[in-house]
Design a protein around this motif. Sequence first.
Motif, short mmCIF file in Angstrom:
data_model
loop_
_atom_site.label_atom_id
_atom_site.label_comp_id
_atom_site.label_asym_id
_atom_site.label_seq_id
_atom_site.Cartn_x
_atom_site.Cartn_y
_atom_site.Cartn_z
N ASP A 1 -36.20 77.04 76.40
CA ASP A 1 -37.33 76.59 75.60
C ASP A 1 -38.38 76.05 76.56
N ILE A 2 -39.52 75.66 76.05
CA ILE A 2 -40.57 75.10 76.89
C ILE A 2 -40.12 73.75 77.46
N TYR A 3 -40.53 73.46 78.65
CA TYR A 3 -40.16 72.20 79.30
C TYR A 3 -40.97 71.05 78.72
N GLU A 4 -40.48 69.83 78.97
CA GLU A 4 -41.22 68.62 78.59
C GLU A 4 -41.70 67.94 79.86
N GLY A 5 -42.88 67.38 79.80
CA GLY A 5 -43.44 66.71 80.97
C GLY A 5 -44.74 67.37 81.35
N PRO A 6 -45.30 66.99 82.44
CA PRO A 6 -44.77 66.05 83.42
C PRO A 6 -45.00 64.59 83.01
N GLU B 1 -45.23 56.24 92.06
CA GLU B 1 -46.57 56.60 92.53
C GLU B 1 -46.74 58.09 92.79
N SER B 2 -45.68 58.77 93.17
CA SER B 2 -45.85 60.17 93.58
C SER B 2 -44.73 61.09 93.11
N CYS C 1 -36.24 56.44 91.25
CA CYS C 1 -37.46 57.24 91.31
C CYS C 1 -38.66 56.48 90.76
N GLU C 2 -38.42 55.46 89.96
CA GLU C 2 -39.51 54.73 89.33
C GLU C 2 -40.11 53.68 90.25
N GLU C 3 -39.47 53.38 91.35
CA GLU C 3 -39.97 52.33 92.23
C GLU C 3 -41.12 52.78 93.07
#
Length: 69
Positions: free
Chosen positions: A10-15, A20-21, A67-69
Amino acid sequence: MDEHRARFVDIYEGPILVGESFWRFTAKLELFKRPILDAEWVIEAPDYIAMADIFDITKNRDWPRYCEE
């Protein structure tokens, strides 16, 4: 790690911007060939096979936080 051929179901979700990157995408994929462990893994590293679910649970629970840092 090995490369595996897959296709989007199916179609992806995001980005979604994470930190920060880093960008996060979510998608359902279908593998063309199921990855199978070589027989030598049973002899060389049986705990790796028996405890594989613990690694997956921990990775999916804790890795996004880094990954959120």
